[in-house]
Design a protein around this motif. Structure first.
Motif, PDB file in Angstrom:
ATOM      1  N   UNK A 124     105.680-119.786  10.762  1.00  0.00           N
ATOM      2  CA  UNK A 124     105.694-119.268  12.291  1.00  0.00           C
ATOM      3  C   UNK A 124     105.125-120.418  13.156  1.00  0.00           C
ATOM      4  N   UNK A 125     103.962-120.699  12.922  1.00  0.00           N
ATOM      5  CA  UNK A 125     103.467-121.973  13.817  1.00  0.00           C
ATOM      6  C   UNK A 125     104.334-123.164  13.915  1.00  0.00           C
ATOM      7  N   UNK A 126     104.664-123.370  12.629  1.00  0.00           N
ATOM      8  CA  UNK A 126     105.540-124.655  12.690  1.00  0.00           C
ATOM      9  C   UNK A 126     107.033-124.566  13.419  1.00  0.00           C
ATOM     10  N   UNK A 127     107.360-123.379  13.246  1.00  0.00           N
ATOM     11  CA  UNK A 127     108.778-123.108  13.828  1.00  0.00           C
ATOM     12  C   UNK A 127     108.467-122.943  15.520  1.00  0.00           C
ATOM     13  N   UNK A 128     107.126-122.603  15.760  1.00  0.00           N
ATOM     14  CA  UNK A 128     106.881-122.713  17.367  1.00  0.00           C
ATOM     15  C   UNK A 128     106.983-124.109  17.824  1.00  0.00           C
ATOM     16  N   UNK A 129     106.172-125.170  16.960  1.00  0.00           N
ATOM     17  CA  UNK A 129     105.943-126.326  17.268  1.00  0.00           C
ATOM     18  C   UNK A 129     107.258-127.195  17.459  1.00  0.00           C
ATOM     19  N   UNK A 130     108.305-127.004  16.462  1.00  0.00           N
ATOM     20  CA  UNK A 130     109.491-127.535  16.364  1.00  0.00           C
ATOM     21  C   UNK A 130     110.357-127.026  17.832  1.00  0.00           C
ATOM     22  N   UNK A 131     110.245-125.672  18.038  1.00  0.00           N
ATOM     23  CA  UNK A 131     110.990-125.214  19.218  1.00  0.00           C
ATOM     24  C   UNK A 131     110.252-125.704  20.404  1.00  0.00           C
ATOM     25  N   UNK A 132     108.936-125.813  20.586  1.00  0.00           N
ATOM     26  CA  UNK A 132     108.193-126.452  21.753  1.00  0.00           C
ATOM     27  C   UNK A 132     108.874-127.830  21.784  1.00  0.00           C
ATOM     28  N   UNK A 133     109.025-128.667  20.731  1.00  0.00           N
ATOM     29  CA  UNK A 133     109.317-130.028  20.985  1.00  0.00           C
ATOM     30  C   UNK A 133     110.710-130.453  21.180  1.00  0.00           C
ATOM     31  N   UNK A 134     111.550-129.800  20.382  1.00  0.00           N
ATOM     32  CA  UNK A 134     112.954-129.904  20.403  1.00  0.00           C
ATOM     33  C   UNK A 134     113.462-129.099  21.894  1.00  0.00           C
ATOM     34  N   UNK A 135     113.437-127.933  22.090  1.00  0.00           N
ATOM     35  CA  UNK A 135     113.709-127.319  23.123  1.00  0.00           C
ATOM     36  C   UNK A 135     112.932-127.619  24.536  1.00  0.00           C
ATOM     37  N   UNK A 136     111.726-127.490  24.468  1.00  0.00           N
ATOM     38  CA  UNK A 136     111.007-127.458  25.715  1.00  0.00           C
ATOM     39  C   UNK A 136     110.541-128.996  26.119  1.00  0.00           C
ATOM     40  N   UNK A 137     110.590-130.131  25.182  1.00  0.00           N
ATOM     41  CA  UNK A 137     110.387-131.311  25.386  1.00  0.00           C
ATOM     42  C   UNK A 137     111.414-132.091  25.700  1.00  0.00           C
ATOM     43  N   UNK A 138     112.561-131.670  24.665  1.00  0.00           N
ATOM     44  CA  UNK A 138     113.662-132.921  24.456  1.00  0.00           C
ATOM     45  C   UNK A 138     114.798-132.331  25.171  1.00  0.00           C
ATOM     46  N   UNK A 139     115.415-131.100  24.625  1.00  0.00           N
ATOM     47  CA  UNK A 139     116.549-130.452  25.277  1.00  0.00           C
ATOM     48  C   UNK A 139     116.556-130.187  26.778  1.00  0.00           C
ATOM     49  N   UNK A 140     115.052-129.584  26.978  1.00  0.00           N
ATOM     50  CA  UNK A 140     115.020-129.300  28.597  1.00  0.00           C
ATOM     51  C   UNK A 140     114.818-130.248  29.525  1.00  0.00           C
ATOM     52  N   UNK A 141     114.755-131.588  28.938  1.00  0.00           N
ATOM     53  CA  UNK A 141     114.860-132.543  29.969  1.00  0.00           C
ATOM     54  C   UNK A 141     116.489-133.168  30.354  1.00  0.00           C
ATOM     55  N   UNK A 142     117.106-133.092  29.195  1.00  0.00           N
ATOM     56  CA  UNK A 142     118.711-133.290  29.318  1.00  0.00           C
ATOM     57  C   UNK A 142     119.057-132.169  30.237  1.00  0.00           C
TER      58      UNK A 142
END
Length: 345
Positions: A260-278
């Motif tokens: 669960x923490x790993x999925x949270x980190x993955x979502x934080x990076x892929x969505x909140x730091x990557x996709x959100x910028x786009x």
């Protein structure tokens, strides 16, 4: 991006002062990493996106608002530096993929990379790490509200660093009102009882790092001629390398990897730091930076609601009241004086 965000910032789409409000988003990242201060974007002449901009605006608000919850969940299983490193790895992967699809190259030149390394530290590596450490001892709701103080810090710094961005009475009033809101959130009249001073200071320092970074970007990378995506991709790559060097010095390789923490980190990076910028790029291109940066004012609201509803964090009356005061002050600091009609050519 959140300015959290934000990734961001965050985390932040026009000048150093106005962009510091968005990102946060840059514990969300944000926020956090757009370079419209370097080369303003203009509305696209191509086909309109299939998804209405209001839906994308709402999705961006949710992603950056939930970033603080994801940080809290991530730190339940991993050390703060590990959370930040994982976040940057996933976020960088998204932007590298976007660059490959759009056939964009990384910028060239030692000078540009040196400035980007400083920007990566101030806009990504440092605030992301500070928010992760802060949420070890403070609730995600408080971290989200601290993130909303970025435009207040930006206003105060612009007085000193940006001679062309002098404050008006309205903006000074907004600055005072915003910090009054901060004192309300922290319960100053009670002597800050029950408040972890170290964690709160880290969250406030993280929010301060964003406008410092944007002022640096504005002074050093303006007119570089590179696209926002190219510069942001390089910036996140450098931030990832910085954390890859620092993390082994303070942590060891995890013996196990909680899912669960790993999925949270993955979502934080892929969505909140990557996709959100786009997504933020697309909003700025379609509706302009003024409308796009309004996402900033939804982030603490969503962060508070998520922390209370999902994590069961406690909420006293002073938190929402203070948050409203902070956001009102932040909005006033973004008010620009109207141009004198007599000065028009």
């Amino acid at each position: 991006m959140c300015y959290e965000i934000a990734p961001v910032i965050v985390v932040r789409m026009t000048t150093a002062t106005s962009t510091s409000a968005s990102a946060s988003t840059s514990a969300s990242a944000s926020t956090s990493t757009s370079h419209s201060a370097v080369r303003p974007r203009h509305p696209r002449s191509g086909p309109r996106p299939t998804l209405d901009w209001r839906l994308r605006f709402g999705a961006l608000s949710l992603v950056w608002g939930f970033s603080f919850l994801l940080i809290k969940v991530g730190t339940d299983g991993y050390a703060p530096f590990q959370v930040t490193l994982g976040r940057l790895v996933f976020g960088t992967a998204v932007l590298v993929a976007a660059m490959a699809v759009r056939r964009e190259r990384l910028p060239r030149g030692t000078r540009i990379w040196a400035h980007l390394a400083v920007a990566a530290l101030l806009l990504n590596a440092l605030p992301f790490s500070l928010f992760a450490y802060a949420e070890l001892t403070i609730p995600s709701t408080l971290a989200g509200i601290c993130n909303a103080t970025s435009p207040l810090w930006g206003m105060a710094l612009s007085v000193v660093a940006l001679s062309e961005d002098r404050p008006t009475r309205v903006r000074v009033a907004g600055l005072g009102l915003g910090f009054l809101g901060v004192l309300t959130v922290l319960g100053a009249w009670q002597g800050f009882q029950g408040l972890d001073a170290t964690g709160t200071a880290m969250a406030l320092l993280a929010s301060l790092s964003y406008p410092i970074g944007w002022i640096y970007v504005r002074r050093t990378l303006a007119g570089s001629g590179h696209s926002n995506l190219s510069l942001t991709g390089a910036q996140l790559l450098l931030a990832t390398l910085q954390l890859a060097v620092v993390t082994p010095l303070f942590t060891s390789v995890p013996g196990h990897f909680p899912l669960v923490p790993l999925l949270a980190v993955a979502a934080l990076g892929a969505l909140g730091t990557g996709l959100a910028v786009l997504v933020q790029y697309g909003l700025v291109a379609e509706v302009g930076p003024t409308t796009a940066q309004m996402v900033t004012y939804f982030i603490p609201v969503i962060a508070t609601a998520a922390g209370v509803a999902v994590l069961g964090e406690s909420l006293s009356w002073s938190t929402p009241v203070g948050a409203v005061i902070v956001l009102a002050g932040a909005a006033l600091t973004q008010v620009r004086p109207k141009a004198d009609p007599q000065l028009k050519p």
